[in-house]
Design a protein around this motif. Structure first.
Motif, mmCIF file in Angstrom:
data_model
loop_
_atom_site.group_PDB
_atom_site.id
_atom_site.type_symbol
_atom_site.label_atom_id
_atom_site.label_comp_id
_atom_site.label_asym_id
_atom_site.label_seq_id
_atom_site.Cartn_x
_atom_site.Cartn_y
_atom_site.Cartn_z
ATOM 1 N N GLY A 5 0.797 -1.223 0.000
ATOM 2 C CA GLY A 5 0.000 0.000 0.000
ATOM 3 C C GLY A 5 0.831 1.274 0.000
ATOM 4 O O GLY A 5 1.840 1.376 0.703
ATOM 5 N N ASN A 6 0.364 2.244 -0.767
ATOM 6 C CA ASN A 6 0.995 3.565 -0.784
ATOM 7 C C ASN A 6 0.334 4.392 0.317
ATOM 8 O O ASN A 6 -0.582 5.166 0.076
ATOM 9 C CB ASN A 6 0.797 4.212 -2.154
ATOM 10 N N LEU A 7 0.813 4.240 1.544
ATOM 11 C CA LEU A 7 0.105 4.729 2.720
ATOM 12 C C LEU A 7 0.583 6.084 3.231
ATOM 13 O O LEU A 7 -0.047 6.647 4.123
ATOM 14 C CB LEU A 7 0.225 3.695 3.851
ATOM 15 N N ASP A 8 1.662 6.587 2.692
ATOM 16 C CA ASP A 8 2.138 7.923 3.065
ATOM 17 C C ASP A 8 2.670 8.578 1.795
ATOM 18 O O ASP A 8 3.845 8.453 1.456
ATOM 19 C CB ASP A 8 3.227 7.824 4.132
ATOM 20 N N THR A 9 1.788 9.258 1.089
ATOM 21 C CA THR A 9 2.163 9.754 -0.235
ATOM 22 C C THR A 9 3.144 10.923 -0.161
ATOM 23 O O THR A 9 3.960 11.093 -1.065
ATOM 24 C CB THR A 9 0.916 10.163 -1.030
ATOM 25 N N SER A 10 3.097 11.711 0.896
ATOM 26 C CA SER A 10 4.069 12.808 1.019
ATOM 27 C C SER A 10 5.473 12.251 1.198
ATOM 28 O O SER A 10 6.432 12.726 0.572
ATOM 29 C CB SER A 10 3.699 13.712 2.199
ATOM 30 N N TYR A 11 5.596 11.242 2.035
ATOM 31 C CA TYR A 11 6.898 10.592 2.214
ATOM 32 C C TYR A 11 7.357 9.958 0.906
ATOM 33 O O TYR A 11 8.517 10.105 0.498
ATOM 34 C CB TYR A 11 6.794 9.535 3.309
ATOM 35 N N TRP A 12 6.437 9.258 0.228
ATOM 36 C CA TRP A 12 6.771 8.533 -1.004
ATOM 37 C C TRP A 12 7.233 9.476 -2.105
ATOM 38 O O TRP A 12 8.270 9.236 -2.737
ATOM 39 C CB TRP A 12 5.550 7.731 -1.434
ATOM 40 N N THR A 13 6.482 10.537 -2.353
ATOM 41 C CA THR A 13 6.876 11.466 -3.422
ATOM 42 C C THR A 13 8.171 12.189 -3.077
ATOM 43 O O THR A 13 8.997 12.444 -3.955
ATOM 44 C CB THR A 13 5.764 12.485 -3.702
ATOM 45 N N GLY A 14 8.376 12.496 -1.804
ATOM 46 C CA GLY A 14 9.628 13.133 -1.401
ATOM 47 C C GLY A 14 10.811 12.204 -1.554
ATOM 48 O O GLY A 14 11.871 12.601 -2.047
ATOM 49 N N ARG A 15 10.628 10.956 -1.154
ATOM 50 C CA ARG A 15 11.713 9.972 -1.258
ATOM 51 C C ARG A 15 12.148 9.774 -2.695
ATOM 52 O O ARG A 15 13.348 9.707 -2.997
ATOM 53 C CB ARG A 15 11.245 8.641 -0.669
ATOM 54 N N ASP A 16 11.172 9.658 -3.609
ATOM 55 C CA ASP A 16 11.472 9.364 -5.001
ATOM 56 C C ASP A 16 11.567 10.608 -5.877
ATOM 57 O O ASP A 16 11.669 10.493 -7.098
ATOM 58 C CB ASP A 16 10.408 8.421 -5.568
ATOM 59 N N LYS A 17 11.519 11.777 -5.241
ATOM 60 C CA LYS A 17 11.622 13.053 -5.964
ATOM 61 C C LYS A 17 10.578 13.150 -7.079
ATOM 62 O O LYS A 17 10.873 13.526 -8.216
ATOM 63 C CB LYS A 17 13.030 13.242 -6.520
#
Length: 289
Positions: A192-204
């Motif tokens: 699950g993509n459960l923290d989209t702010s973290y995910w988009t920041g991590r992967d730029k």
């Protein structure tokens, strides 16, 4: 003039190829549903049309929790055909969420919901536009449409309680829906993509402007039993996104995290779901047998 005609011809060929590809994806879903002996329908739910498939309980079975409906939410599907080019149709090439739903071991009713705009283009794609499977994939109107669909099938299948099972982006929607409803008794997410702010920041990546972030709803889920699966080799989302979400849950939340060795974002959830769904951690989910 010849150049203009060539452009029109190429555009037409590309459109035909896209339609053919979409029809192939629709046919795969139809075949899976037919082989399982399930029913299907397209439901008009607020702004969108939603494709649904379901299994009705066998008479005399499912007596322990006959009023619990297990709902599987599909992932984001074919959102992009290249990193910077959105697809014309988000219907998944391979519906992992549907395959998981069909492998579900419960004898009671099981419901599969595709994302709005999946399996409905071109005939039933009301209000479908690329932002709804790219940056606005978890927009409030997407959530509202799925919520209305849940209400429809809750009545149709005579259910009282819901257990939401979300694959990939369906996990994000499961969390958001659960935080907004009072009939959800458990959440299970898979890759699950459960923290989209973290995910988009991590992967730029570009922030999902116009989308709700499931992590922002974590504080409302402190009393809800949850199990979150992640693949150890998942480079698309990954266990760290699960951990980022869980760090925002209230203390003493009844939650378990399961990291499966060798699994990626796509492999091998559907293949092994019947076995994985019997993990002892899932006994914390009310109605999960």
């Amino acid at each position: 003039m010849k150049h203009a005609r060539l452009i029109v011809l190429l555009s037409s060929l590309l459109m035909l190829a896209a339609c053919s590809h979409g029809a192939h994806r629709d046919a795969l879903r139809d075949q899976l549903v037919a082989n399982a002996g399930w029913s299907s329908a397209i439901v008009s739910a607020n702004q969108f049309d939603v494709a649904a498939s379901w299994k009705t309980p066998v008479p005399g079975q499912g007596k322990t929790h006959p009023k619990t409906l297990f709902v599987y939410l599909e992932g984001d599907g074919l959102a992009y055909i290249r990193p910077n080019r959105a697809s014309n149709n988000p219907t998944p090439d391979d519906p992992v969420g549907l395959r998981m739903a069909i492998a579900d071991p419960h004898s009671g009713p099981v419901l599969y919901l595709a994302r709005p705009c999946q399996y409905v283009i071109p005939d039933h794609g009301r209000n479908c536009a690329r932002p709804y499977w790219t940056l606005q994939r978890y927009a409030p109107e997407i959530v509202d449409s799925l919520g209305t669909t849940l209400d429809i099938f809750k009545t149709r299948l005579a259910a009282e309680n819901l257990v939401l099972v979300g694959y990939s982006g369906g996990g994000a929607l499961a969390v958001i829906l659960a935080a907004q409803r009072h009939d959800v008794v458990g959440i299970v997410t898979v890759a699950g993509n459960l923290d989209t702010s973290y995910w988009t920041g991590r992967d730029k990546l570009s922030p999902l402007a116009g989308s709700l972030d499931p992590a922002d709803f974590a504080t409302k889920l402190g009393n809800l039993p949850q199990v979150h699966f992640a693949g150890a080799n998942d480079t698309t989302v990954g266990p760290d996104v699960t951990r980022a979400f869980m760090a925002r849950l209230p203390k003493n939340t009844p939650v378990s995290a399961i990291t499966v060795p060798d699994f990626t974002h796509f492999c091998c959830w559907a293949r092994d779901w019947n076995q994985l769904s019997r993990r002892t951690e899932l006994s914390a989910i009310p109605g999960w047998q």
